[in-house]
Design a protein around this motif. Structure first.
Motif, PDB file in Angstrom:
ATOM      1  N   VAL A 258      67.358  16.402 -59.766  1.00 46.36           N
ATOM      2  CA  VAL A 258      68.747  16.065 -59.425  1.00 46.36           C
ATOM      3  C   VAL A 258      69.351  17.148 -58.549  1.00 46.36           C
ATOM      4  O   VAL A 258      70.074  16.869 -57.586  1.00 46.36           O
ATOM      5  CB  VAL A 258      69.580  15.882 -60.715  1.00 46.36           C
ATOM      6  CG1 VAL A 258      71.052  15.655 -60.375  1.00 46.36           C
ATOM      7  CG2 VAL A 258      69.028  14.729 -61.535  1.00 46.36           C
ATOM      8  N   GLY A 259      69.027  18.408 -58.874  1.00 49.18           N
ATOM      9  CA  GLY A 259      69.545  19.523 -58.081  1.00 49.18           C
ATOM     10  C   GLY A 259      69.111  19.456 -56.635  1.00 49.18           C
ATOM     11  O   GLY A 259      69.858  19.857 -55.738  1.00 49.18           O
TER      12      GLY A 259
ATOM     13  N   PHE B   2      68.665  16.780 -54.778  1.00 45.64           N
ATOM     14  CA  PHE B   2      69.546  15.848 -54.079  1.00 45.64           C
ATOM     15  C   PHE B   2      70.927  16.453 -53.846  1.00 45.64           C
ATOM     16  O   PHE B   2      71.520  16.293 -52.770  1.00 45.64           O
ATOM     17  CB  PHE B   2      69.677  14.546 -54.883  1.00 45.64           C
ATOM     18  CG  PHE B   2      68.448  13.685 -54.856  1.00 45.64           C
ATOM     19  CD1 PHE B   2      68.098  12.980 -53.711  1.00 45.64           C
ATOM     20  CD2 PHE B   2      67.625  13.585 -55.962  1.00 45.64           C
ATOM     21  CE1 PHE B   2      66.951  12.183 -53.670  1.00 45.64           C
ATOM     22  CE2 PHE B   2      66.480  12.800 -55.935  1.00 45.64           C
ATOM     23  CZ  PHE B   2      66.147  12.096 -54.782  1.00 45.64           C
ATOM     24  N   LEU B   3      71.439  17.157 -54.857  1.00 46.99           N
ATOM     25  CA  LEU B   3      72.755  17.779 -54.718  1.00 46.99           C
ATOM     26  C   LEU B   3      72.733  18.884 -53.667  1.00 46.99           C
ATOM     27  O   LEU B   3      73.668  19.011 -52.866  1.00 46.99           O
ATOM     28  CB  LEU B   3      73.215  18.339 -56.067  1.00 46.99           C
ATOM     29  CG  LEU B   3      73.509  17.322 -57.167  1.00 46.99           C
ATOM     30  CD1 LEU B   3      73.880  18.024 -58.463  1.00 46.99           C
ATOM     31  CD2 LEU B   3      74.621  16.371 -56.743  1.00 46.99           C
TER      32      LEU B   3
ATOM     33  N   SER C  57      72.806  17.435 -50.223  1.00 45.97           N
ATOM     34  CA  SER C  57      74.038  16.756 -49.833  1.00 45.97           C
ATOM     35  C   SER C  57      75.250  17.679 -49.823  1.00 45.97           C
ATOM     36  O   SER C  57      76.061  17.648 -48.893  1.00 45.97           O
ATOM     37  CB  SER C  57      74.304  15.572 -50.770  1.00 45.97           C
ATOM     38  OG  SER C  57      74.427  16.027 -52.121  1.00 45.97           O
ATOM     39  N   SER C  58      75.374  18.519 -50.854  1.00 47.12           N
ATOM     40  CA  SER C  58      76.560  19.376 -50.947  1.00 47.12           C
ATOM     41  C   SER C  58      76.292  20.519 -51.917  1.00 47.12           C
ATOM     42  O   SER C  58      76.192  20.296 -53.130  1.00 47.12           O
ATOM     43  CB  SER C  58      77.771  18.571 -51.422  1.00 47.12           C
ATOM     44  OG  SER C  58      78.880  19.412 -51.626  1.00 47.12           O
TER      45      SER C  58
ATOM     46  N   VAL D 114      78.932  21.083 -54.733  1.00 42.32           N
ATOM     47  CA  VAL D 114      78.788  20.158 -55.852  1.00 42.32           C
ATOM     48  C   VAL D 114      77.740  20.661 -56.830  1.00 42.32           C
ATOM     49  O   VAL D 114      77.876  20.524 -58.046  1.00 42.32           O
ATOM     50  CB  VAL D 114      78.425  18.744 -55.342  1.00 42.32           C
ATOM     51  CG1 VAL D 114      78.088  17.817 -56.515  1.00 42.32           C
ATOM     52  CG2 VAL D 114      79.572  18.164 -54.535  1.00 42.32           C
ATOM     53  N   LEU D 115      76.682  21.286 -56.297  1.00 40.77           N
ATOM     54  CA  LEU D 115      75.629  21.848 -57.150  1.00 40.77           C
ATOM     55  C   LEU D 115      76.204  22.871 -58.115  1.00 40.77           C
ATOM     56  O   LEU D 115      75.853  22.898 -59.298  1.00 40.77           O
ATOM     57  CB  LEU D 115      74.553  22.500 -56.274  1.00 40.77           C
ATOM     58  CG  LEU D 115      73.328  23.076 -56.974  1.00 40.77           C
ATOM     59  CD1 LEU D 115      72.435  21.960 -57.502  1.00 40.77           C
ATOM     60  CD2 LEU D 115      72.533  23.965 -56.012  1.00 40.77           C
TER      61      LEU D 115
ATOM     62  N   ARG E  42      78.507  20.844 -60.776  1.00 42.39           N
ATOM     63  CA  ARG E  42      77.834  19.975 -61.740  1.00 42.39           C
ATOM     64  C   ARG E  42      77.129  20.764 -62.839  1.00 42.39           C
ATOM     65  O   ARG E  42      77.173  20.379 -64.012  1.00 42.39           O
ATOM     66  CB  ARG E  42      76.827  19.079 -61.019  1.00 42.39           C
ATOM     67  CG  ARG E  42      77.457  18.018 -60.135  1.00 42.39           C
ATOM     68  CD  ARG E  42      78.280  17.045 -60.939  1.00 42.39           C
ATOM     69  NE  ARG E  42      78.862  16.008 -60.102  1.00 42.39           N
ATOM     70  CZ  ARG E  42      79.712  15.083 -60.531  1.00 42.39           C
ATOM     71  NH1 ARG E  42      80.083  15.092 -61.804  1.00 42.39           N
ATOM     72  NH2 ARG E  42      80.191  14.175 -59.711  1.00 42.39           N
ATOM     73  N   SER E  43      76.469  21.839 -62.470  1.00 45.08           N
ATOM     74  CA  SER E  43      75.736  22.620 -63.469  1.00 45.08           C
ATOM     75  C   SER E  43      76.664  23.196 -64.540  1.00 45.08           C
ATOM     76  O   SER E  43      76.392  23.053 -65.741  1.00 45.08           O
ATOM     77  CB  SER E  43      74.939  23.733 -62.785  1.00 45.08           C
ATOM     78  OG  SER E  43      74.146  24.430 -63.710  1.00 45.08           O
TER      79      SER E  43
END
Length: 204
Positions: A160-161, A163-164, A167-168, A171-172, A175-176
């Motif tokens: 998942v990281g 993809f984050l 993209s941004s 956001v990484l 989210r964590s």
């Protein structure tokens, strides 16, 4: 051949509810470990660090975890596994929110060191919580469940990281900490604090 005798999950059925709470907490927490696999890329691509300097950040993380482990064990003995887990997860999330604000090498590496100290403190705390929550005959299976949660979380989180990160990056880093904060709340559902194993009475 008795299929029941070779079933690796036969001992899971009798696990106390607290073990499943720790399992879920560990799974969500390790799934939230989506910054560490991309830390070097973040430092080189977004902060412009040299490759060697950025690579040293992983050494700092390992050193922080090494230094923090005995401190975490001492702290867990005094406040109990639950409190130590909650504090570790909460502080790790806070430090991850602060980390993107730092730019200088000293500040970044100091935050990484502190992050490792508090993030890796959840390991001895969760083990102490397992010991307090299970009888001796269930302990081996309970520990195996925790290892399974770690492996599952570390399988999902970096994917998942990726993809984050693509993209941004901000956001990484958001989210964590949110996942770590969420996992710090999960142990509350167990209804007690898994009393300290040391001399201190801890928090009740």
């Amino acid at each position: 051949m008795d299929l029941h005798s070779i079933n690796p999950w036969r001992g899971v059925r009798g696990m106390p509810a607290d073990v499943w709470i720790i399992f879920a907490t560990t799974l969500v927490n390790r799934a939230g470990t989506i910054v560490l696999p991309f830390l070097v890329l973040y430092l080189t691509q977004h902060l412009g660090y040299a490759t060697g300097v950025a690579g040293f950040s992983l050494t700092m993380y390992g050193f922080g975890g090494l230094v923090g482990a005995p401190i975490a064990g001492w702290f867990t003995d005094r406040v109990g596994g639950l409190r130590a887990m909650q504090l570790s997860l909460f502080l790790a999330g806070v430090l991850l929110l602060i980390l993107p604000l730092a730019r200088e090498v000293f500040a970044v590496f100091t935050l990484i060191f502190l992050w490792a100290m508090v993030a890796e403190a959840v390991r001895p705390a969760s083990h102490a919580a397992i010991v307090a929550a299970t009888a001796a005959e269930h302990r081996k299976v309970a520990m195996a469940l925790v290892r399974l949660a770690i492996n599952l979380g570390m399988s999902v989180g970096p994917a998942v990281g990726g993809f984050l990160f693509a993209s941004s990056v901000p956001v990484l880093f958001v989210r964590s900490p949110r996942l770590m904060s969420a996992s710090s709340r999960l142990p509350i559902a167990s209804g007690h604090t898994w009393a300290p194993t040391g001399w201190s009475r801890g928090w009740r």
